[in-house]
Design a protein around this motif. Sequence first.
Motif, PDB file in Angstrom:
ATOM      1  N   GLU A   1      16.205 -17.217 -36.758  1.00  0.00           N
ATOM      2  CA  GLU A   1      17.518 -17.425 -37.369  1.00  0.00           C
ATOM      3  C   GLU A   1      18.080 -16.160 -37.996  1.00  0.00           C
ATOM      4  N   ALA A   2      17.229 -15.180 -38.295  1.00  0.00           N
ATOM      5  CA  ALA A   2      17.693 -13.939 -38.922  1.00  0.00           C
ATOM      6  C   ALA A   2      18.068 -12.865 -37.912  1.00  0.00           C
ATOM      7  N   GLY A   3      17.741 -13.053 -36.637  1.00  0.00           N
ATOM      8  CA  GLY A   3      18.105 -12.072 -35.628  1.00  0.00           C
ATOM      9  C   GLY A   3      16.923 -11.638 -34.788  1.00  0.00           C
ATOM     10  N   PHE A   4      17.038 -10.456 -34.198  1.00  0.00           N
ATOM     11  CA  PHE A   4      16.028  -9.947 -33.281  1.00  0.00           C
ATOM     12  C   PHE A   4      14.856  -9.302 -34.019  1.00  0.00           C
ATOM     13  N   ILE A   5      13.666  -9.458 -33.428  1.00  0.00           N
ATOM     14  CA  ILE A   5      12.459  -8.821 -33.910  1.00  0.00           C
ATOM     15  C   ILE A   5      11.873  -8.015 -32.752  1.00  0.00           C
ATOM     16  N   VAL A   6      11.773  -6.702 -32.916  1.00  0.00           N
ATOM     17  CA  VAL A   6      11.203  -5.828 -31.895  1.00  0.00           C
ATOM     18  C   VAL A   6       9.820  -5.399 -32.348  1.00  0.00           C
ATOM     19  N   LYS A   7       8.827  -5.623 -31.497  1.00  0.00           N
ATOM     20  CA  LYS A   7       7.448  -5.239 -31.796  1.00  0.00           C
ATOM     21  C   LYS A   7       7.046  -4.138 -30.823  1.00  0.00           C
ATOM     22  N   VAL A   8       6.967  -2.907 -31.314  1.00  0.00           N
ATOM     23  CA  VAL A   8       6.617  -1.763 -30.493  1.00  0.00           C
ATOM     24  C   VAL A   8       5.098  -1.665 -30.426  1.00  0.00           C
ATOM     25  N   ARG A   9       4.556  -1.812 -29.212  1.00  0.00           N
ATOM     26  CA  ARG A   9       3.110  -1.806 -29.015  1.00  0.00           C
ATOM     27  C   ARG A   9       2.582  -0.451 -28.530  1.00  0.00           C
ATOM     28  N   ALA A  10       3.404   0.304 -27.783  1.00  0.00           N
ATOM     29  CA  ALA A  10       2.953   1.581 -27.218  1.00  0.00           C
ATOM     30  C   ALA A  10       4.174   2.422 -26.881  1.00  0.00           C
ATOM     31  N   THR A  11       3.947   3.668 -26.492  1.00  0.00           N
ATOM     32  CA  THR A  11       5.030   4.562 -26.081  1.00  0.00           C
ATOM     33  C   THR A  11       4.616   5.292 -24.813  1.00  0.00           C
ATOM     34  N   LEU A  12       5.620   5.825 -24.112  1.00  0.00           N
ATOM     35  CA  LEU A  12       5.378   6.676 -22.951  1.00  0.00           C
ATOM     36  C   LEU A  12       6.225   7.930 -23.085  1.00  0.00           C
ATOM     37  N   PRO A  13       5.639   9.113 -22.975  1.00  0.00           N
ATOM     38  CA  PRO A  13       6.429  10.348 -23.038  1.00  0.00           C
ATOM     39  C   PRO A  13       7.206  10.568 -21.751  1.00  0.00           C
ATOM     40  N   VAL A  14       8.328  11.261 -21.875  1.00  0.00           N
ATOM     41  CA  VAL A  14       9.167  11.585 -20.720  1.00  0.00           C
ATOM     42  C   VAL A  14       8.900  13.017 -20.290  1.00  0.00           C
ATOM     43  N   HIS A  15       8.749  13.209 -18.988  1.00  0.00           N
ATOM     44  CA  HIS A  15       8.614  14.553 -18.424  1.00  0.00           C
ATOM     45  C   HIS A  15       9.946  14.910 -17.775  1.00  0.00           C
TER      46      HIS A  15
ATOM     47  N   LEU B   1       7.736   0.876 -25.951  1.00  0.00           N
ATOM     48  CA  LEU B   1       7.367  -0.298 -25.173  1.00  0.00           C
ATOM     49  C   LEU B   1       6.885  -1.403 -26.097  1.00  0.00           C
ATOM     50  N   GLY B   2       7.262  -2.629 -25.790  1.00  0.00           N
ATOM     51  CA  GLY B   2       6.836  -3.722 -26.642  1.00  0.00           C
ATOM     52  C   GLY B   2       7.398  -5.057 -26.216  1.00  0.00           C
ATOM     53  N   GLU B   3       7.630  -5.896 -27.212  1.00  0.00           N
ATOM     54  CA  GLU B   3       8.091  -7.260 -26.991  1.00  0.00           C
ATOM     55  C   GLU B   3       9.270  -7.558 -27.909  1.00  0.00           C
ATOM     56  N   VAL B   4      10.065  -8.528 -27.510  1.00  0.00           N
ATOM     57  CA  VAL B   4      11.246  -8.914 -28.282  1.00  0.00           C
ATOM     58  C   VAL B   4      11.180 -10.393 -28.597  1.00  0.00           C
ATOM     59  N   GLY B   5      11.459 -10.727 -29.838  1.00  0.00           N
ATOM     60  CA  GLY B   5      11.579 -12.118 -30.251  1.00  0.00           C
ATOM     61  C   GLY B   5      12.814 -12.280 -31.111  1.00  0.00           C
TER      62      GLY B   5
ATOM     63  N   ILE C   1       6.248  -1.523 -35.743  1.00  0.00           N
ATOM     64  CA  ILE C   1       5.666  -0.508 -34.873  1.00  0.00           C
ATOM     65  C   ILE C   1       4.158  -0.455 -35.087  1.00  0.00           C
ATOM     66  N   SER C   2       3.400  -0.527 -34.015  1.00  0.00           N
ATOM     67  CA  SER C   2       1.945  -0.462 -34.113  1.00  0.00           C
ATOM     68  C   SER C   2       1.503   0.937 -34.523  1.00  0.00           C
ATOM     69  N   GLN C   3       0.329   1.022 -35.104  1.00  0.00           N
ATOM     70  CA  GLN C   3      -0.212   2.319 -35.498  1.00  0.00           C
ATOM     71  C   GLN C   3      -0.528   3.178 -34.282  1.00  0.00           C
ATOM     72  N   LEU C   4      -0.900   2.549 -33.169  1.00  0.00           N
ATOM     73  CA  LEU C   4      -1.101   3.297 -31.928  1.00  0.00           C
ATOM     74  C   LEU C   4       0.186   4.008 -31.522  1.00  0.00           C
ATOM     75  N   SER C   5       1.311   3.297 -31.563  1.00  0.00           N
ATOM     76  CA  SER C   5       2.597   3.889 -31.182  1.00  0.00           C
ATOM     77  C   SER C   5       2.977   5.029 -32.095  1.00  0.00           C
ATOM     78  N   LEU C   6       2.776   4.860 -33.389  1.00  0.00           N
ATOM     79  CA  LEU C   6       3.119   5.912 -34.348  1.00  0.00           C
ATOM     80  C   LEU C   6       2.286   7.165 -34.108  1.00  0.00           C
ATOM     81  N   ARG C   7       1.013   7.002 -33.812  1.00  0.00           N
ATOM     82  CA  ARG C   7       0.167   8.159 -33.527  1.00  0.00           C
ATOM     83  C   ARG C   7       0.558   8.820 -32.212  1.00  0.00           C
ATOM     84  N   GLN C   8       0.960   8.009 -31.221  1.00  0.00           N
ATOM     85  CA  GLN C   8       1.398   8.574 -29.947  1.00  0.00           C
ATOM     86  C   GLN C   8       2.657   9.421 -30.121  1.00  0.00           C
ATOM     87  N   ILE C   9       3.606   8.932 -30.902  1.00  0.00           N
ATOM     88  CA  ILE C   9       4.848   9.672 -31.127  1.00  0.00           C
ATOM     89  C   ILE C   9       4.579  10.987 -31.831  1.00  0.00           C
TER      90      ILE C   9
END
Length: 305
Positions: A113-127, A106-110, A81-89
């Motif tokens: 051999e060990a499985g999935f890697i999720v890289k959270v780059r940003a977030t969006l709040p829900v209204h 929001l982010g990217e998926v890779g 998780i990026s520091q931007l995302s953590l501050r947004q949350i």
Amino acid sequence: MTSTSTYSDKPGSDDVARPPAKAAVENTAQDNRPRESEPRGSEPQEPQPEESQPPVSTAGEPRSILLHGAKPAAGQVRVAISQLSLRQIEGHAIRDLTRELGGVLLGEVGNDEAGFIVKVRATLPVHTDDHGPVHFTFTADSWAQLHEERARRYPELDIVGWYHTHPNLGVFYSADDVIVHQAAFVMPWQVGLVYDPVRGEGCLVGWDGSGEGNVDAKLSEIDGYYEVLDEQIGSVVSWQFLRSSVWREGAYRSEAMPSAGHVHSPPNAKPALPPISPWWGVLIGGLSLLITLLLLIDRLLAGTP
């Protein structure tokens, strides 16, 4: 628990966290060997960036990460998780400490051999209007708003999960949270983050199956996550990561690290009736017999000439 390891965006890179040393960040431009500890009795020194390299890559590719919690076990999604995302949350969470709030990750998926890697780059709040002190969910209108805003602000990022708050409730996945995740975040890499801004606790939940299309996959706790040091060397996280509990089939499955010692009951559990003394039955039976005798006597007296 928080520790430090080197980070790479290349598939198959080593995400194993090294034990924390006196230096909080390792320079991957030199080598991957741990720095030597300082002699006993010396004062801890603040990490000093190399003159030839900035602490964070100017190209947006961070050189280091911090591990919060434990290294994710086999079969668990690895989350960075990026520091931007953590501050947004955290900034969104403190806007209202009386009701649950939430949004999407929001982010990217890779994968490697060990499985999935999720890289959270940003977030969006829900209204959404469908939230209260103990519940939060997505509506059709909120989904439309989210997709429009994502396409406008972060068109290059995908929805890789969601987050919501439990103000002063502790962190866990309730029955309602499980339903939301199972309905809206069905891909095997999509994760959920729960954050309690009052108690300063957070946890992560994800699918524990072996991969996409696994019908036996279930939601389970994630042991830890990585904070990407893309803005500063030190952590921006002000809360403690816990491996918490997930509601499953009428009960909470928990092998959690203890937080406040509280137990969360399923929200739809019916309260038990108070115990009734057997003497109430005797009393009611006696009154019924007395009324019957009085009615009988009344009829007998009415039939007497």
